[in-house]
Design a protein around this motif. Structure first.
Motif, mmCIF file in Angstrom:
data_model
loop_
_atom_site.group_PDB
_atom_site.id
_atom_site.type_symbol
_atom_site.label_atom_id
_atom_site.label_comp_id
_atom_site.label_asym_id
_atom_site.label_seq_id
_atom_site.Cartn_x
_atom_site.Cartn_y
_atom_site.Cartn_z
ATOM 1 N N HIS A 148 34.041 46.465 19.708
ATOM 2 C CA HIS A 148 32.647 46.730 20.050
ATOM 3 C C HIS A 148 32.488 46.911 21.547
ATOM 4 N N LEU A 149 33.177 46.075 22.328
ATOM 5 C CA LEU A 149 33.102 46.195 23.785
ATOM 6 C C LEU A 149 33.598 47.565 24.242
ATOM 7 N N LEU A 150 34.743 47.986 23.752
ATOM 8 C CA LEU A 150 35.305 49.271 24.186
ATOM 9 C C LEU A 150 34.423 50.441 23.762
ATOM 10 N N GLU A 151 33.858 50.351 22.572
ATOM 11 C CA GLU A 151 32.941 51.400 22.120
ATOM 12 C C GLU A 151 31.726 51.481 23.041
ATOM 13 N N THR A 172 44.798 46.917 28.762
ATOM 14 C CA THR A 172 44.427 45.779 29.604
ATOM 15 C C THR A 172 44.025 44.591 28.732
ATOM 16 N N GLU A 173 44.570 43.425 29.048
ATOM 17 C CA GLU A 173 44.253 42.242 28.255
ATOM 18 C C GLU A 173 42.802 41.817 28.475
ATOM 19 N N ASP A 174 42.274 41.069 27.532
ATOM 20 C CA ASP A 174 40.834 40.823 27.456
ATOM 21 C C ASP A 174 40.242 40.264 28.746
ATOM 22 N N GLU A 175 40.830 39.198 29.265
ATOM 23 C CA GLU A 175 40.231 38.540 30.427
ATOM 24 C C GLU A 175 40.167 39.477 31.623
ATOM 25 N N HIS A 176 41.247 40.172 31.887
ATOM 26 C CA HIS A 176 41.275 41.089 33.026
ATOM 27 C C HIS A 176 40.321 42.255 32.797
ATOM 28 N N LEU A 177 40.205 42.718 31.555
ATOM 29 C CA LEU A 177 39.313 43.822 31.233
ATOM 30 C C LEU A 177 37.862 43.443 31.514
ATOM 31 N N VAL A 178 37.440 42.292 30.993
ATOM 32 C CA VAL A 178 36.053 41.859 31.185
ATOM 33 C C VAL A 178 35.769 41.615 32.658
ATOM 34 N N LEU A 195 26.141 37.931 34.985
ATOM 35 C CA LEU A 195 27.545 37.950 34.604
ATOM 36 C C LEU A 195 28.316 36.848 35.314
ATOM 37 N N LEU A 196 27.988 36.616 36.579
ATOM 38 C CA LEU A 196 28.650 35.554 37.332
ATOM 39 C C LEU A 196 28.385 34.191 36.699
ATOM 40 N N GLU A 197 27.154 33.952 36.281
ATOM 41 C CA GLU A 197 26.761 32.635 35.804
ATOM 42 C C GLU A 197 27.028 32.424 34.316
ATOM 43 N N ALA A 198 27.534 33.437 33.625
ATOM 44 C CA ALA A 198 27.882 33.267 32.205
ATOM 45 C C ALA A 198 28.888 32.126 32.067
ATOM 46 N N GLY A 199 28.651 31.255 31.079
ATOM 47 C CA GLY A 199 29.457 30.045 30.973
ATOM 48 C C GLY A 199 30.910 30.281 30.636
ATOM 49 N N THR A 200 31.188 31.230 29.762
ATOM 50 C CA THR A 200 32.550 31.490 29.308
ATOM 51 C C THR A 200 32.841 32.984 29.363
ATOM 52 N N LEU A 201 34.107 33.316 29.192
ATOM 53 C CA LEU A 201 34.499 34.725 29.170
ATOM 54 C C LEU A 201 33.836 35.439 28.001
ATOM 55 N N GLN A 202 33.745 34.767 26.864
ATOM 56 C CA GLN A 202 33.088 35.372 25.705
ATOM 57 C C GLN A 202 31.617 35.650 26.002
ATOM 58 N N GLU A 203 30.926 34.710 26.630
ATOM 59 C CA GLU A 203 29.523 34.909 26.983
ATOM 60 C C GLU A 203 29.373 36.034 27.994
ATOM 61 N N ARG A 204 30.327 36.136 28.913
ATOM 62 C CA ARG A 204 30.269 37.219 29.902
ATOM 63 C C ARG A 204 30.442 38.572 29.210
ATOM 64 N N ALA A 205 31.381 38.648 28.291
ATOM 65 C CA ALA A 205 31.603 39.901 27.566
ATOM 66 C C ALA A 205 30.370 40.283 26.756
ATOM 67 N N GLU A 206 29.747 39.310 26.097
ATOM 68 C CA GLU A 206 28.551 39.589 25.307
ATOM 69 C C GLU A 206 27.381 40.015 26.188
ATOM 70 N N THR A 207 27.234 39.360 27.332
ATOM 71 C CA THR A 207 26.161 39.723 28.259
ATOM 72 C C THR A 207 26.376 41.126 28.802
ATOM 73 N N MET A 208 27.608 41.438 29.165
ATOM 74 C CA MET A 208 27.912 42.757 29.706
ATOM 75 C C MET A 208 27.681 43.843 28.654
ATOM 76 N N THR A 209 28.032 43.553 27.416
ATOM 77 C CA THR A 209 27.804 44.518 26.342
ATOM 78 C C THR A 209 26.313 44.818 26.199
ATOM 79 N N LYS A 210 25.486 43.773 26.260
ATOM 80 C CA LYS A 210 24.041 43.969 26.157
ATOM 81 C C LYS A 210 23.493 44.783 27.327
ATOM 82 N N ILE A 211 23.994 44.511 28.533
ATOM 83 C CA ILE A 211 23.550 45.256 29.715
ATOM 84 C C ILE A 211 23.894 46.736 29.559
ATOM 85 N N MET A 212 25.119 47.010 29.095
ATOM 86 C CA MET A 212 25.546 48.395 28.915
ATOM 87 C C MET A 212 24.738 49.084 27.829
#
Length: 231
Positions: A148-151, A172-178, A195-212
């Motif tokens: 979903h992120l890549l799409e 690119t592996e997940d952490e480096h990609l996000v 994105l900076l204040e997102a608690g976890t990598l998963q939360e950051r990825a989800e937040t970034m997906t919503k922004i995009m």
């Protein structure tokens, strides 16, 4: 997150650090940020950091309509800062013939600003509390919906006129990609802070997906940009 053997351990993190306020510029743990330093006060800041622990805090000035709680009673001649930044270590630098520093900051750990100190040679300094972000120093598995992120990234890049090396992105592996996408994409300053204040990598990825996704569904809007040039 892959740690460098030169990164400080938690107990050795400095309590007092210089900060570099730049709107729209994001440093995350595990990320690398190139900087072109030419203002006298920031040249002094780099000189000071190189003589000590090489640690500099990247932090954004608050937007006037920000919902983030800023520092209380900020100095009137300095912009209010967001309360959370990221400490980076200078891991490479060079000098130019015209008196600039070209350097790279390696993101180490996020911090909360507990107070601001007096200026030193024109640059700002704060006391930093890292306790909330101790897990930034360790690696952990994240359950990211990569497909979903890549799409979403493909749609976002298309909407913003950004060209992507999809073969490299796919490898690119997940952490480096996000981390890399969050840092380089032309998100608004307030979005970068989310994105900076997102608690976890998963939360950051989800937040970034919503922004995009919001950007994709708002055609015709001006593309946001940090307005910051690196070397």
């Amino acid at each position: 997150m892959t740690r460098s053997p030169f990164d400080p351990i938690f107990d050795d993190l400095p309590v007092e650090i210089p900060v570099f306020p730049l709107s729209g510029v994001l440093l995350l743990p595990g990320g690398h940020l190139p900087l072109n330093i030419f203002e006298p006060r920031y040249l002094a800041m780099i000189d000071s950091a190189l003589k000590s622990n090489r640690i500099i805090g990247m932090v954004q000035p608050c937007a006037e309509d920000s919902s983030n709680t800023p520092l209380q009673c900020p100095p009137p001649d300095r912009p209010t800062l967001y309360g959370v930044g990221c400490a980076g270590r200078i891991n490479a630098f060079s000098e130019t013939d015209d008196g600039r520093y070209l350097l790279t900051l390696a993101g180490v750990i996020r911090f909360e600003i507990t107070s601001e100190l007096d200026l030193e040679k024109g640059f700002r300094r704060v006391t930093a509390d890292y306790s909330r972000f101790r897990n930034d120093l360790s690696s952990g598995a994240a359950n990211i919906d990569r497909d979903h992120l890549l799409e979403t990234v493909r749609g976002y890049f298309s909407s913003q006129g950004i060209r992507g090396d999809w073969e490299a992105i796919g490898q690119t592996e997940d952490e480096h990609l996000v981390t890399s996408l969050a840092m380089i994409c032309p998100f608004a300053a307030s979005e970068k802070q989310l994105l900076l204040e997102a608690g976890t990598l998963q939360e950051r990825a989800e937040t970034m997906t919503k922004i995009m996704e919001m950007a994709i569904h708002q055609p015709g809007d001006d593309k946001s940009s940090s307005g910051f040039s690196t070397h």
